[in-house]
Write an enzyme that holds these catalytic residues in place. Structure first.
Site, PDB file in Angstrom:
ATOM      1  N   ASP A 483       8.883   1.607   3.951  1.00 52.86           N
ATOM      2  CA  ASP A 483       8.312   1.648   2.603  1.00 52.86           C
ATOM      3  C   ASP A 483       8.339   3.034   1.983  1.00 52.86           C
ATOM      4  O   ASP A 483       8.124   3.190   0.781  1.00 52.86           O
ATOM      5  CB  ASP A 483       6.843   1.224   2.673  1.00 52.86           C
ATOM      6  CG  ASP A 483       6.671  -0.266   2.520  1.00 52.86           C
ATOM      7  OD1 ASP A 483       7.441  -0.861   1.763  1.00 52.86           O
ATOM      8  OD2 ASP A 483       5.754  -0.809   3.148  1.00 52.86           O
TER       9      ASP A 483
HETATM   10  C1  BGC Z   1       2.487   3.728   3.933  1.00 54.97           C
HETATM   11  C2  BGC Z   1       3.323   2.614   4.472  1.00 54.97           C
HETATM   12  C3  BGC Z   1       2.905   1.339   3.847  1.00 54.97           C
HETATM   13  C4  BGC Z   1       2.892   1.452   2.327  1.00 54.97           C
HETATM   14  C5  BGC Z   1       2.343   0.183   1.718  1.00 54.97           C
HETATM   15  C6  BGC Z   1       2.547   3.756   2.438  1.00 54.97           C
HETATM   16  O1  BGC Z   1       1.702   4.736   1.952  1.00 54.97           O
HETATM   17  O2  BGC Z   1       2.905   4.939   4.491  1.00 54.97           O
HETATM   18  O3  BGC Z   1       3.225   2.535   5.887  1.00 54.97           O
HETATM   19  O4  BGC Z   1       3.747   0.299   4.218  1.00 54.97           O
HETATM   20  O5  BGC Z   1       2.131   2.541   1.910  1.00 54.97           O
HETATM   21  O6  BGC Z   1       2.304   0.202   0.370  1.00 54.97           O
HETATM   22  C1  NOJ Z   2       3.682  -0.857   6.918  1.00 55.05           C
HETATM   23  C2  NOJ Z   2       4.083  -2.008   6.058  1.00 55.05           C
HETATM   24  O1  NOJ Z   2       3.114  -3.025   6.158  1.00 55.05           O
HETATM   25  C3  NOJ Z   2       5.427  -2.537   6.463  1.00 55.05           C
HETATM   26  O2  NOJ Z   2       5.821  -3.547   5.593  1.00 55.05           O
HETATM   27  C4  NOJ Z   2       6.437  -1.431   6.474  1.00 55.05           C
HETATM   28  O3  NOJ Z   2       7.645  -1.959   6.948  1.00 55.05           O
HETATM   29  C5  NOJ Z   2       5.986  -0.284   7.341  1.00 55.05           C
HETATM   30  N1  NOJ Z   2       4.700   0.154   6.904  1.00 55.05           N
HETATM   31  C6  NOJ Z   2       6.958   0.883   7.328  1.00 55.05           C
HETATM   32  O4  NOJ Z   2       6.910   1.577   6.143  1.00 55.05           O
END
Ligand code: BGC
Ligand code: NOJ
Length: 806
Positions: A483
């Site tokens: 993400d």
């Molecule tokens: C986090 C990710 C997460 C995303 C969700 C980010 O700030 O680092 O792990 O999946 O937010 O929106």
């Molecule tokens: C947490 C999110 O829930 C997941 O969808 C994503 O793949 C990982 N973070 C990595 O960014």
């Protein structure tokens, strides 16, 4: 250092101090009514949706952050204490918290009194039961007063914390006997209310928080408890609570038990009221009646245990490794149930007010859940597919209550569509139920737009085929699995969401990770076509897979490992040419799993590079070297301090990919080694460093570049649960469902020794023994050697004895 121990026979983790480094939590509830419960009984309850149907209040960023939840006070002379330590906070003579499968039991002792509090949600009903057993172990008669207390949330958890100017005037309650009904907004548009009751006559009650607590006091010493009083208050507006006062005299050796019930009830709109302004209590009374005796509660508790015994009997391992057994047989599968239920919505680290069900998250959660309750898996797949758009792309999230796509975050995460293929194919491999492919499923929940689920999968595949960049690799959109790799975002203002800022469509930025996914899941889709659809379509999809495979080998290989991406300028991301972020874990795992460049030895090389650059004591880091400055062209990934989260932590979710990849190239030692490094039970002895629960995965463990190397964060809701179970149960131990039957193909190191697995699969029971015997290989099924690894599906109800010579 440990803060407790595993009790495998009872399937519990036993916490022996309330002073765990962080609240160590558990989940109550299986389907509908849920509670979060910490090792001091903090947390909250909700019905279906932690944001829209919050029943009890939780105070964010509170200290301690697990105060609240189920509050019980025992007043014994001048001493007031809580069986779960909080809220009273009085030192106990002894304390124990047992987190089990859908229940938690606290035992607190003080001054010769023992209080045992058992909390669980009975199967099939929308309520939490708290059974409080009090015994007098001293030689004197004890005159005690018990106070219960919960604090109501005014239903919408976000509004509850925001809109005081309205909310502090709307709270409404009714009290009848020992039952306190919370009916805020029931007089207008809500058709539901909640209640808190106890199966005994009360000496008093309070529902006005300010009267109960008194001015300038907190939950640790309410004035009413201090004064042994009760105001019999019925709150109007402000802060409604529900507290019972119960006085009891216990002779030496005497014991008494109470059942408290927190329930949620929906009432048909035309039957809401008994009389003007008085709520229809019939459904509540029916629910109360089901659990108003010890015997009924004991029976419900037993049923919950049997439910879990049954579920956990579906895959059961017997090996010489206790840590492995307890993870495989208990905690992996338990965490898979929790992630299936919660997606990423409600934990101590996901507030329940933000994200609902994630598209890619829930699809992956299903991979570890299918075998447990296939019918629920099937329904979930349809719910998820229903938020897909006509062009094959998808909303990224939906709210569990409404099941509608979340417009705030929208779509544009270009890996999403492929996860739908992944979970549907896995569902059919598990169940053999290909009728799901025919299920009429809408696009974006628009009535009339229904098409068979197979058409949704087709559009997922076509979305990737139709959205490629200059190197013939899939476009990344807002982000792929990672993400935080936001290659089209270019955000310069603090506070802008990296996930939604800027256009999602970049014509250039490409993802090697999605390429790996497409090769893996494109082939799974082609298999579905071949088995249940058209051979021509299978061939044409395999042809498309071939193109992306070729493009990946040509443009996605960096010499020693797979590249991560091309950015919006077509610059390489995750290349040896980069100063920081030279190597990323995701494509090494996924492209190797997909077999890209297999003939050229890419997989072996990629995994050797992983060992060289990314493996640390507690797992495999996500990238190296970490970014030390903000890169506007890369997005959120470079916003984290080095070693945290997506910037170089062990992002545990992708560790199993590397482990599975190792089995694909036949490296059993590496596969098991990677599995063990981040596995919670294997880290129990360093709980003071790891800090989160030793029975479930956390989302991340800080990497070597971090200030707090080895510290885990964000326990419970992570895709690691499903992937770790897939890794150990299918890839390493080798018991893998296929479209044609169960395959047995272990990839285990010698250190594991012989083992056996019982597996219920498509209505039959498989007793599988894996053994090493010199000169022997292959499978015997009921004494007969078979060709290959796949056991043809027998008649339902069969018992199949399998010996696998590994
Ligand atoms: C986090 C990710 C997460 C995303 C969700 C980010 O700030 O680092 O792990 O999946 O937010 O929106
Ligand atoms: C947490 C999110 O829930 C997941 O969808 C994503 O793949 C990982 N973070 C990595 O960014």
């Amino acid at each position: 250092m440990k803060y407790g121990y595993f009790d495998d026979d009872r399937r519990e983790y036993v916490i022996t101090t309330p002073a765990t480094p962080l609240p160590w939590i558990n989940y109550l509830g299986n389907d509908g009514f849920y509670g979060l419960i910490s090792n001091t009984a903090g947390g909250y309850d909700f019905y279906r949706d932690a944001k829209l149907r919050r029943i009890t209040r939780f105070r964010y960023n509170n200290v301690p952050n697990d105060i609240g939840g189920r509050m019980y006070y025992i007043k014994d002379g001048d001493c007031t204490w809580s069986p779960s330590f909080l809220p009273a906070g009085t030192e106990l003579d002894s304390y124990e918290c047992r987190h089990g499968m859908g229940y938690t039991v606290f035992t607190g002792k003080k001054n010769g009194v023992t209080a045992k509090l058992t909390a669980f949600v009975p199967l099939g009903d929308a309520c939490e039961l708290n059974r409080l057993e009090i015994s007098n172990d001293s030689s004197e008669t004890k005159d005690l007063t018990i106070y219960s207390c919960i604090e109501w949330c005014l239903w919408n958890a976000v509004d509850d914390a925001n809109n005081y100017q309205r909310n502090l005037s709307i709270g409404e309650l009714e009290v009848t006997g020992s039952t306190i009904y919370h009916k805020t907004e029931f007089r207008e548009r809500r058709d539901h209310y909640a209640f808190f009751t106890v199966n005994a006559d009360v000496n008093g009650f309070d529902t006005d928080r300010d009267v109960f607590l008194g001015a300038r006091r907190s939950w640790d010493n309410p004035i009413q408890v201090e004064n042994n009083a009760s105001g019999n208050t019925v709150a109007s507006g402000w802060y409604p609570i529900a507290s019972h006062q119960l006085k009891l005299r216990l002779a030496p050796g005497e014991k008494k038990s109470y059942v408290f019930q927190l329930g949620y009830v929906e009432v048909p709109r035309d039957k809401k009221f008994e009389s003007k302004g008085v709520i229809n209590k019939a459904p509540a009374l029916a629910l109360i009646g089901k659990y108003n005796t010890d015997a009924r509660v004991e029976a419900a508790f037993k049923a919950l245990g049997e439910y879990w015994s049954d579920l956990l009997g579906i895959y059961h391992l017997t090996s010489g490794n206790d840590k492995l057994n307890r993870m495989v047989n208990i905690w992996h599968q338990y965490q898979c149930m929790v992630t299936f239920n919660m997606s990423r919505s409600a934990s101590y680290w996901e507030t329940g007010t933000g994200r609902g069900m994630g598209f890619r998250d829930s699809c992956q959660d299903l991979l570890g859940f299918m075998h447990l309750v296939p019918d629920r898996a099937r329904a979930r797949i349809i719910d998820i597919a229903s938020i897909q758009f006509e062009n094959g792309s998808t909303y990224h999230q939906y709210q569990p209550l409404t099941k509608r796509g979340n417009a705030d975050i929208g779509g544009g995460f270009n890996d999403d569509p492929l996860w739908l293929v992944a979970c549907t194919a896995a569902y059919i491999r598990e169940t053999g139920d290909a009728t799901i492919l025919d299920h009429p499923t809408p696009f974006n929940n628009v009535e009339g737009s229904e098409k068979p689920l197979m058409e949704h999968l087709r559009r997922s595949i076509n979305f990737i085929i139709n959205n490629k960049g200059p190197h013939g690799l899939p476009l990344i959109g807002r982000a792929d699995w990672n993400d935080c790799l936001n290659l089209n975002c270019f955000s310069e203002e603090p506070g802008e969401s990296f996930q939604t800022f800027g256009p999602s469509e970049g014509p250039v930025a490409e993802s090697v990770f999605i390429a790996g996914m497409f090769v893996k899941y494109g082939l799974e889709y082609a298999d579905l076509c071949e088995h249940f659809g058209s051979k021509d379509e299978a061939d044409s999809v395999r042809n498309e897979v071939g193109k992306i495979k070729k493009a990946t080998e040509e443009y996605g290989w960096d010499g020693e490992w797979f590249l991560r991406a091309y950015d919006a300028y077509s610059h390489k991301v995750g290349s040896n040419e980069c100063e920081e972020g030279k190597i990323f874990i995701e494509p090494q795992g996924f492209c190797t799993m997909a077999g890209i460049g297999q003939e050229k030895g890419y997989g072996r090389k990629a995994l050797d590079s992983v060992k060289k650059w990314l493996v640390n004591d507690y797992g495999v880091e996500i990238l190296a070297p970490c970014y030390t400055t903000y890169h506007v062209e890369l997005g959120e990934i470079s916003s984290y301090p080095p070693g945290y989260k997506e910037n170089g932590a062990i992002f545990t979710h992708n560790n199993p990919w590397v482990s599975v990849a190792a089995t694909v190239i036949g490296d059993a030692e590496m596969a098991f080694d990677i599995y063990k490094r981040s596995c919670p039970a294997f880290l129990e002895d360093v709980s003071e460093i790891h800090r989160t629960e030793p029975y479930v995965y956390s989302q991340m463990i800080a990497g070597r570049a971090a200030v707090h190397y080895g510290e885990a964060k964000n326990s419970f809701l992570t895709g690691t649960a499903a992937w770790a179970f897939v890794d150990i149960s299918q890839a390493i131990l080798g018991i893998q469902p296929t479209l044609d039957g169960l395959s047995v193909k272990p990839c285990v190191p010698a250190e594991l020794g012989d083992y056996s697995v019982t597996r219920r699969y498509r209505g039959s029971l498989y007793n599988i023994r894996v053994t090493r015997q010199a000169g022997k290989s292959g499978l015997t099924v009921n004494g007969q050697a078979i060709e290959g690894n796949v056991i043809p599906v027998p008649a339902e109800g069969s018992t199949v004895d399998v010996i696998c010579y590994a």
